[in-house]
Design an enzyme around this catalytic site. Structure first.
Site: not given
Length: 304
Positions: A148-149, A152, A222
């Site tokens: 997930h990070e 980003h 998100e």
């Protein structure tokens, strides 16, 4: 367990990323239109130009130094592969799968389980995890969070957030300029712009509308990071399980609110503070149950 190839059941993740990207573009367009509308109503382009220069200057500096400020606020320390071999190995693998440079790896001595990515572009990026999340998650769940990070960073969400913040700041600066004009009597004839009561009304509604749009952009990014992170790892269930654990962990050990921690909270994978706030529409993070449901749906759709 590492996935070697992306399951066809995750192909819908690309659709989710595109849909959230379109939504982000629309929201940024609405925010820009709101600025132009406010600027025109307040009487011409001069105030708009002044607001743009101030807001973009302030947020430009914030964007350039966002990495340093976020890491300092969380008292994070960079760790080497020798100090954190498991963490480094996961980040290196996911960065390779995402076809981006290896970000620097940091650990924050914070009991609240959380993680965030920062940096102005993939070549100047950092991924930070708290000691709380390292203690809470197993390796598969940690891999889901780091996917997930990494997403980003790859999606340049720090840049998007900075643009949204800059646009939102312009509205507040425009209102301040209008209030000074009404207070000290400059700005032209009485009929050339809004009256004092109208400016007060604008001071309440303008920032509120900008804040709502900015929060909606954050939630959209998100969702996009959830979907693209699941594509990178090939394991959406791992991120779903991690989010459930993180929410319970934050409830048990929330981050202490502070002026330094507040800006970093929007970067984190989950809201680090206890409680749900005033209303969900003001939150920078989507509802955790909805995120989990979307991730589980990605994993359970039958193969074509």
């Amino acid at each position: 367990m590492s996935a070697v190839s992306l399951p066809t059941s995750l192909e819908d993740g690309s659709v989710q990323v595109l849909r959230n990207g379109f939504k982000t573009a629309v929201l940024l367009g609405v925010l820009s239109a709101l600025i132009l509308l406010v600027g025109q109503w307040l009487g011409g382009t001069t105030g708009l130009v002044v607001a743009a220069v101030i807001a973009l200057g302030i947020n430009g500096v914030s964007y350039f130094y966002s990495e340093r400020l976020a890491l300092r606020a969380m008292r994070a320390e960079q760790v080497t592969a020798a100090q954190a071999p498991r963490l480094h190995a996961i980040v290196a693998e996911l960065a390779e799968r995402a076809q981006m440079p290896m970000p620097r790896v940091y650990v924050s001595p914070t009991a609240t389980p959380n993680a965030f990515a920062t940096g102005r572009n993939p070549r100047h990026a950092a991924v930070c995890v708290t000691t709380g999340i390292l203690e809470l998650l197993d390796e598969r769940e940690l891999r889901g969070v780091l996917g997930h990070e990494i997403s980003h960073v790859r999606n340049r969400d720090i840049l998007i957030a900075s643009v949204a913040a800059g646009l939102a700041s312009m509205i507040m600066i425009l209102v301040n300029i209008a209030q000074l004009g009404a207070l000290f009597g400059f700005g032209g004839d009485e009929d050339s712009g809004p009256g004092f009561l109208e400016i007060i009304l604008l001071a309440l509604i303008g920032p509120l509308a900008a804040g709502l749009i900015q929060a909606a952009i954050s939630r959209s990014r998100e969702y996009a990071a959830d979907a693209s992170g699941a594509e990178i790892t090939g394991d959406p269930k791992a991120l779903a399980a991690a989010l459930a654990k993180i929410e319970r962990g934050v409830a048990a050990r929330p981050l202490t609110p502070s002026p330094d921690a507040a800006p970093v909270s929007a970067l984190m994978i989950a809201n680090p503070f206890s409680g749900r706030g005033l209303m969900q529409m003001f939150s920078t993070h989507p509802d955790t149950a909805d995120r989990i449901a979307r991730l589980r749906a990605m994993a359970t759709r039958p193969h074509p």
